[in-house]
Design a protein around this motif. Structure first.
Motif, mmCIF file in Angstrom:
data_model
loop_
_atom_site.group_PDB
_atom_site.id
_atom_site.type_symbol
_atom_site.label_atom_id
_atom_site.label_comp_id
_atom_site.label_asym_id
_atom_site.label_seq_id
_atom_site.Cartn_x
_atom_site.Cartn_y
_atom_site.Cartn_z
ATOM 1 N N ASP A 31 40.608 45.228 38.255
ATOM 2 C CA ASP A 31 41.712 46.041 37.745
ATOM 3 C C ASP A 31 41.647 47.501 38.199
ATOM 4 N N SER A 32 40.963 47.744 39.277
ATOM 5 C CA SER A 32 40.752 49.093 39.783
ATOM 6 C C SER A 32 42.062 49.809 40.116
ATOM 7 N N VAL A 33 41.975 51.138 40.094
ATOM 8 C CA VAL A 33 43.101 52.002 40.467
ATOM 9 C C VAL A 33 42.681 52.841 41.667
ATOM 10 N N PHE A 34 43.561 52.913 42.670
ATOM 11 C CA PHE A 34 43.380 53.800 43.817
ATOM 12 C C PHE A 34 44.610 54.692 43.868
ATOM 13 N N HIS A 35 44.375 55.999 43.808
ATOM 14 C CA HIS A 35 45.492 56.934 43.811
ATOM 15 C C HIS A 35 45.254 58.021 44.842
ATOM 16 N N LEU A 36 46.063 57.993 45.889
ATOM 17 C CA LEU A 36 46.070 59.054 46.885
ATOM 18 C C LEU A 36 47.053 60.099 46.367
ATOM 19 N N HIS A 37 46.528 61.212 45.886
ATOM 20 C CA HIS A 37 47.336 62.244 45.236
ATOM 21 C C HIS A 37 48.008 63.134 46.283
ATOM 22 N N SER A 38 48.981 62.563 46.957
ATOM 23 C CA SER A 38 49.795 63.340 47.898
ATOM 24 C C SER A 38 51.234 62.834 47.869
ATOM 25 N N GLY A 39 51.656 62.433 46.678
ATOM 26 C CA GLY A 39 53.025 61.976 46.507
ATOM 27 C C GLY A 39 53.170 60.477 46.310
ATOM 28 N N GLN A 40 52.126 59.714 46.579
ATOM 29 C CA GLN A 40 52.187 58.270 46.390
ATOM 30 C C GLN A 40 51.861 57.910 44.946
ATOM 31 N N ALA A 41 52.429 56.798 44.510
ATOM 32 C CA ALA A 41 52.087 56.258 43.193
ATOM 33 C C ALA A 41 50.733 55.572 43.284
ATOM 34 N N PRO A 42 49.987 55.516 42.186
ATOM 35 C CA PRO A 42 48.708 54.797 42.227
ATOM 36 C C PRO A 42 48.948 53.301 42.455
ATOM 37 N N VAL A 43 47.977 52.660 43.092
ATOM 38 C CA VAL A 43 48.032 51.209 43.258
ATOM 39 C C VAL A 43 46.934 50.606 42.402
ATOM 40 N N ARG A 44 47.183 49.378 41.924
ATOM 41 C CA ARG A 44 46.240 48.729 41.009
ATOM 42 C C ARG A 44 45.882 47.346 41.525
ATOM 43 N N GLY A 45 44.610 47.026 41.418
ATOM 44 C CA GLY A 45 44.129 45.709 41.805
ATOM 45 C C GLY A 45 43.696 45.654 43.259
ATOM 46 N N ARG A 46 42.798 44.734 43.536
ATOM 47 C CA ARG A 46 42.201 44.640 44.873
ATOM 48 C C ARG A 46 43.222 44.384 45.972
ATOM 49 N N THR A 47 44.193 43.513 45.723
ATOM 50 C CA THR A 47 45.176 43.200 46.769
ATOM 51 C C THR A 47 45.987 44.433 47.138
ATOM 52 N N ALA A 48 46.473 45.152 46.143
ATOM 53 C CA ALA A 48 47.254 46.363 46.402
ATOM 54 C C ALA A 48 46.399 47.443 47.055
ATOM 55 N N ILE A 49 45.148 47.548 46.640
ATOM 56 C CA ILE A 49 44.240 48.530 47.245
ATOM 57 C C ILE A 49 44.001 48.181 48.705
ATOM 58 N N ARG A 50 43.761 46.918 48.994
ATOM 59 C CA ARG A 50 43.556 46.483 50.376
ATOM 60 C C ARG A 50 44.765 46.831 51.241
ATOM 61 N N GLU A 51 45.963 46.563 50.731
ATOM 62 C CA GLU A 51 47.193 46.855 51.482
ATOM 63 C C GLU A 51 47.365 48.356 51.700
ATOM 64 N N SER A 52 47.076 49.152 50.681
ATOM 65 C CA SER A 52 47.192 50.598 50.795
ATOM 66 C C SER A 52 46.220 51.147 51.837
ATOM 67 N N VAL A 53 44.988 50.677 51.782
ATOM 68 C CA VAL A 53 43.975 51.133 52.732
ATOM 69 C C VAL A 53 44.335 50.702 54.158
ATOM 70 N N ALA A 54 44.783 49.466 54.316
ATOM 71 C CA ALA A 54 45.201 48.985 55.636
ATOM 72 C C ALA A 54 46.338 49.851 56.177
ATOM 73 N N GLY A 55 47.256 50.249 55.294
ATOM 74 C CA GLY A 55 48.347 51.128 55.712
ATOM 75 C C GLY A 55 47.850 52.482 56.185
ATOM 76 N N MET A 56 46.820 53.005 55.516
ATOM 77 C CA MET A 56 46.233 54.279 55.948
ATOM 78 C C MET A 56 45.624 54.150 57.336
ATOM 79 N N PHE A 57 44.928 53.035 57.573
ATOM 80 C CA PHE A 57 44.315 52.834 58.886
ATOM 81 C C PHE A 57 45.370 52.615 59.966
ATOM 82 N N ALA A 58 46.526 52.065 59.599
ATOM 83 C CA ALA A 58 47.617 51.904 60.560
ATOM 84 C C ALA A 58 48.201 53.275 60.935
ATOM 85 N N LEU A 59 48.276 54.185 59.951
ATOM 86 C CA LEU A 59 48.793 55.530 60.219
ATOM 87 C C LEU A 59 47.836 56.354 61.071
#
Length: 135
Positions: A31-59
């Motif tokens: 049930d973890s929370v990952f929040h990049l405090h630069s205008g994005q909403a926090p993401v919750r859970g491993r699947t959402a965190i994985r997708e968010s991190v993958a998106g950062m690496f794509a950028l």
């Protein structure tokens, strides 16, 4: 910092250094929370965190972290980094980042990342939109 928290910090950083979203997400609680405090909403859970991190690496495909400082407690760490790389648009990225991480049961419960948003937005803009400036 307990030995277990220090071990988690080292393993977690190694996953970021390897740019491995799967391994990063595995080190979070369900049930973890990952929040990049630069205008994005926090993401919750491993699947959402994985997708968010993958998106950062794509950028920023060659995203790297230069260690600046670390402060620790029994169940947390605060680490300052210099974030570097080249954005997908070709702009050079060089911004300050501070992570505040809460640990629970030897896993990341919360990760709050505070980044220099103005510098990050400028770096992620296309070179034309940024006036062809890189730093």
């Amino acid at each position: 910092m307990t030995a277990a928290t220090r071990d988690l910090f080292e393993r977690y950083h190694a996953c970021w250094k390897a740019r491995d979203p799967d391994r990063i997400a595995e080190l979070h609680t369900v049930d973890s929370v990952f929040h990049l405090h630069s205008g994005q909403a926090p993401v919750r859970g491993r699947t959402a965190i994985r997708e968010s991190v993958a998106g950062m690496f794509a950028l920023v495909p060659d995203l790297a972290f230069e260690f600046v400082s670390l402060r620790t407690g029994e169940d947390f760490w605060v680490v300052q980094w210099k974030l570097t790389g080249t954005s997908a648009s070709g702009a050079v990225v060089g911004v300050d980042l501070v992570d505040y991480v809460v640990v629970e049961n030897c896993a990341v419960k919360e990760k709050h990342s505070y980044v220099d948003g103005v510098a990050m937005q400028a770096a992620l803009a296309s070179p034309e939109a940024a006036g062809a400036k890189t730093h």
